[in-house]
Design a protein around this motif. Structure first.
Motif, PDB file in Angstrom:
ATOM      1  N   ASN A  99       0.923  -1.269   0.166  1.00 18.80           N
ATOM      2  CA  ASN A  99       0.054  -0.022  -0.081  1.00 18.80           C
ATOM      3  C   ASN A  99       1.087   1.272   0.120  1.00 18.80           C
ATOM      4  N   ASN A 100       1.021   1.783  -1.252  1.00 18.01           N
ATOM      5  CA  ASN A 100       1.955   3.038  -1.282  1.00 18.01           C
ATOM      6  C   ASN A 100       1.465   4.192  -1.868  1.00 18.01           C
ATOM      7  N   ALA A 101       0.200   4.233  -2.429  1.00 18.17           N
ATOM      8  CA  ALA A 101      -0.784   5.274  -3.117  1.00 18.17           C
ATOM      9  C   ALA A 101      -0.589   6.513  -2.085  1.00 18.17           C
ATOM     10  N   GLY A 102      -0.195   7.519  -2.465  1.00 16.83           N
ATOM     11  CA  GLY A 102      -0.788   8.624  -1.423  1.00 16.83           C
ATOM     12  C   GLY A 102      -0.718   9.875  -2.225  1.00 16.83           C
ATOM     13  N   ILE A 103      -1.098  11.318  -1.319  1.00 20.07           N
ATOM     14  CA  ILE A 103      -1.108  12.344  -1.999  1.00 20.07           C
ATOM     15  C   ILE A 103      -1.065  13.269  -0.706  1.00 20.07           C
ATOM     16  N   LEU A 104      -0.524  14.516  -1.078  1.00 22.25           N
ATOM     17  CA  LEU A 104      -0.218  15.773  -0.141  1.00 22.25           C
ATOM     18  C   LEU A 104      -1.155  16.886  -0.250  1.00 22.25           C
ATOM     19  N   ARG A 105      -1.944  17.362   0.792  1.00 25.38           N
ATOM     20  CA  ARG A 105      -2.538  18.384   0.879  1.00 25.38           C
ATOM     21  C   ARG A 105      -2.239  19.297   2.119  1.00 25.38           C
ATOM     22  N   ASP A 106      -0.925  19.975   1.852  1.00 24.21           N
ATOM     23  CA  ASP A 106      -0.103  20.390   3.169  1.00 24.21           C
ATOM     24  C   ASP A 106      -0.785  21.845   3.465  1.00 24.21           C
ATOM     25  N   LYS A 107      -1.050  22.220   4.626  1.00 19.31           N
ATOM     26  CA  LYS A 107      -1.499  23.322   5.103  1.00 19.31           C
ATOM     27  C   LYS A 107      -1.360  23.421   6.545  1.00 19.31           C
ATOM     28  N   SER A 108      -1.020  24.383   7.257  1.00 21.08           N
ATOM     29  CA  SER A 108      -1.281  24.557   8.649  1.00 21.08           C
ATOM     30  C   SER A 108      -2.738  24.285   9.097  1.00 21.08           C
ATOM     31  N   PHE A 117      -8.559  17.757   4.358  1.00 19.62           N
ATOM     32  CA  PHE A 117      -8.240  16.554   5.361  1.00 19.62           C
ATOM     33  C   PHE A 117      -8.967  15.396   5.182  1.00 19.62           C
ATOM     34  N   GLN A 118     -10.138  15.509   4.656  1.00 16.92           N
ATOM     35  CA  GLN A 118     -11.008  14.222   4.552  1.00 16.92           C
ATOM     36  C   GLN A 118     -10.212  13.411   3.216  1.00 16.92           C
ATOM     37  N   LEU A 119      -9.934  14.319   2.180  1.00 17.74           N
ATOM     38  CA  LEU A 119      -9.239  13.732   0.897  1.00 17.74           C
ATOM     39  C   LEU A 119      -7.894  12.746   1.242  1.00 17.74           C
ATOM     40  N   VAL A 120      -7.218  13.316   2.108  1.00 20.88           N
ATOM     41  CA  VAL A 120      -6.045  12.674   2.511  1.00 20.88           C
ATOM     42  C   VAL A 120      -6.452  11.557   3.396  1.00 20.88           C
ATOM     43  N   MET A 121      -7.128  11.419   4.223  1.00 22.64           N
ATOM     44  CA  MET A 121      -7.814  10.625   4.901  1.00 22.64           C
ATOM     45  C   MET A 121      -8.229   9.333   4.024  1.00 22.64           C
ATOM     46  N   ASP A 122      -9.082   9.959   2.847  1.00 23.53           N
ATOM     47  CA  ASP A 122      -9.851   8.546   2.117  1.00 23.53           C
ATOM     48  C   ASP A 122      -8.695   8.053   1.305  1.00 23.53           C
ATOM     49  N   VAL A 123      -7.446   8.670   0.927  1.00 23.75           N
ATOM     50  CA  VAL A 123      -6.591   8.046   0.037  1.00 23.75           C
ATOM     51  C   VAL A 123      -5.655   7.267   0.961  1.00 23.75           C
ATOM     52  N   HIS A 124      -5.178   7.777   1.782  1.00 25.19           N
ATOM     53  CA  HIS A 124      -4.051   7.009   2.648  1.00 25.19           C
ATOM     54  C   HIS A 124      -4.675   6.035   3.515  1.00 25.19           C
ATOM     55  N   VAL A 125      -5.775   6.159   4.076  1.00 21.86           N
ATOM     56  CA  VAL A 125      -6.309   5.355   5.276  1.00 21.86           C
ATOM     57  C   VAL A 125      -7.458   4.342   4.673  1.00 21.86           C
ATOM     58  N   MET A 126      -8.293   5.038   4.077  1.00 20.29           N
ATOM     59  CA  MET A 126      -9.438   4.128   3.207  1.00 20.29           C
ATOM     60  C   MET A 126      -8.871   3.309   1.995  1.00 20.29           C
ATOM     61  N   GLY A 127      -7.650   4.040   1.347  1.00 14.87           N
ATOM     62  CA  GLY A 127      -7.017   3.432   0.463  1.00 14.87           C
ATOM     63  C   GLY A 127      -6.551   2.190   0.947  1.00 14.87           C
ATOM     64  N   THR A 128      -5.660   2.381   1.978  1.00 13.10           N
ATOM     65  CA  THR A 128      -5.159   0.887   2.542  1.00 13.10           C
ATOM     66  C   THR A 128      -6.051   0.066   2.980  1.00 13.10           C
ATOM     67  N   VAL A 129      -6.895   0.471   3.420  1.00 13.15           N
ATOM     68  CA  VAL A 129      -8.175  -0.636   4.034  1.00 13.15           C
ATOM     69  C   VAL A 129      -8.728  -1.052   2.853  1.00 13.15           C
ATOM     70  N   ASN A 130      -9.180  -0.391   1.747  1.00 15.82           N
ATOM     71  CA  ASN A 130      -9.800  -0.870   0.624  1.00 15.82           C
ATOM     72  C   ASN A 130      -8.854  -2.123   0.136  1.00 15.82           C
ATOM     73  N   LYS A 169      -1.220   8.839   8.395  1.00 13.02           N
ATOM     74  CA  LYS A 169       0.061   7.998   8.616  1.00 13.02           C
ATOM     75  C   LYS A 169      -0.062   7.287   9.928  1.00 13.02           C
ATOM     76  N   MET A 170      -0.377   7.613  10.885  1.00 17.82           N
ATOM     77  CA  MET A 170      -0.305   7.057  12.234  1.00 17.82           C
ATOM     78  C   MET A 170      -1.594   5.985  12.295  1.00 17.82           C
ATOM     79  N   ALA A 171      -2.731   6.232  11.599  1.00 16.04           N
ATOM     80  CA  ALA A 171      -4.003   5.564  11.515  1.00 16.04           C
ATOM     81  C   ALA A 171      -3.623   4.042  10.884  1.00 16.04           C
ATOM     82  N   VAL A 172      -2.805   4.222   9.875  1.00 16.97           N
ATOM     83  CA  VAL A 172      -2.505   2.979   9.162  1.00 16.97           C
ATOM     84  C   VAL A 172      -1.553   1.982  10.140  1.00 16.97           C
ATOM     85  N   LEU A 173      -0.865   2.345  11.215  1.00 13.72           N
ATOM     86  CA  LEU A 173      -0.147   1.622  12.158  1.00 13.72           C
ATOM     87  C   LEU A 173      -1.551   1.099  13.341  1.00 13.72           C
TER      88      LEU A 173
END
Length: 305
Positions: A99-108, A117-130, A169-173
């Motif tokens: 599970n390597n796919a990922g995106i960034l949407r960096d801002k304070s 926030f939602q999009l990054v969670m969807d790709v990294h967390v739900m992408g890994t889950v899916n 990234k902490m969620a996938v752990l």
């Protein structure tokens, strides 16, 4: 010992560029049949193109390997299911998922739109889950599976402007820790890779002389360590620029306070004992924490009798 993937089938997400591309090419070089997944978007997740994934397939086939490209958006389970089904139809098994796919949407956080926030969670967390869900029963039935999730120092330690990415990234752990327990009886090992690499996501963040040391290949050496037949399980392997280390979560032995002393004042008064690392340990499941605290309570009760 030479690590080989002959006869095995691997799916690598986000494999058109950067780390995923390197992982896919090295797996194929060592004998694996590879599904090269890539939506083909920009690093912020916008757009889509299959050109990069097709190029990786071409390189694998020119070297005598077997591969096909699939443009599944990992955040969409039906597309992921189609990708896995194509792998099963073509090769009859799936041994490895990276599970390597990922995106960034960096801002304070103050300036971040919740949609980012939602999009990054969807790709990294739900992408890994899916992707993991789509291969889980296959791996259980064949009594073999090697899954790698991709974490980050941004999640484990924090990084300014990456509250969304760090949370994901902490969620996938947490996901990994439970899958390790549930997959053990079916010989499914689940590990995490924490890369430091020069990719499209990092190239404008550091000087060229440093960036050039952060090769994708140095990280891929770590990734392939985590997904071969003799791999560990529940390992967080950090890799980059030739450096390799493990991150571990330890818990101090802690203290026990009898009921009359269970106040915030007493907790603070005993803070040194709470934080004493001399007898810290790595807990193998959440239940072990409860077991530890109840053992302390029982010892106290017995001492009062």
């Amino acid at each position: 010992m030479t690590i080989s993937y002959e006869g095995q089938v691997a799916i690598v997400t986000g494999a058109g560029n950067g780390l995923g591309r390197s992982h896919a090419l090295e797996l194929a070089k060592r004998g694996a049949k590879v599904v090269v997944n890539d939506l083909g978007g920009a690093r912020d997740g916008s757009g889509a193109s299959s050109d990069a994934a097709q190029e990786v397939v071409r390189l694998i086939e020119e070297a005598g390997g077997e591969a096909f490209a699939h443009g599944a958006n990992v955040a969409k389970f039906d597309e992921v299911q189609d990708m896995v089904q194509q792998a099963m139809d073509k090769w009859g098994r799936v041994d490895i998922l990276i599970n390597n796919a990922g995106i960034l949407r960096d801002k304070s956080f103050a300036k971040m739109d919740l949609a980012d926030f939602q999009l990054v969670m969807d790709v990294h967390v739900m992408g890994t889950v899916n992707c993991t869900k789509a291969v889980w029963d296959i791996m259980r039935e064949q009594n073999y599976g090697r899954i790698v999730v991709t974490t980050s120092s941004s999640g484990m330690y924090g990084n300014f402007g990456q509250s969304n990415y760090g949370a994901a990234k902490m969620a996938v752990l947490g996901f990994m820790n439970t899958l390790v327990l549930e997959g053990a009886k079916n010989n499914i090992h689940v590990n995490a890779l924490a890369p430091t690499a020069g990719t499209r996501m990092t190239e404008d963040l550091m000087p060229p002389e440093i960036y050039n040391m952060l090769t994708a290949e140095s990280v891929t050496a770590g990734a392939l360590t985590l997904c071969h037949k003799d791999s560990p399980t529940r390992m967080i392997l950090c890799a980059g620029a030739g450096g390799y280390a493990s991150t571990r979560l330890f818990e101090t032995d802690g203290i026990f306070l009898p009921e009359a002393q269970q106040t915030p004042e007493q907790v603070l008064e005993n803070w040194e004992g709470v934080c004493d690392t001399s007898n810290q340990s790595e807990l193998e499941s959440g239940a072990k924490q409860s077991e530890k605290f109840l053992t302390k309570a029982m010892a106290y009760v017995q001492s009062q009798q």
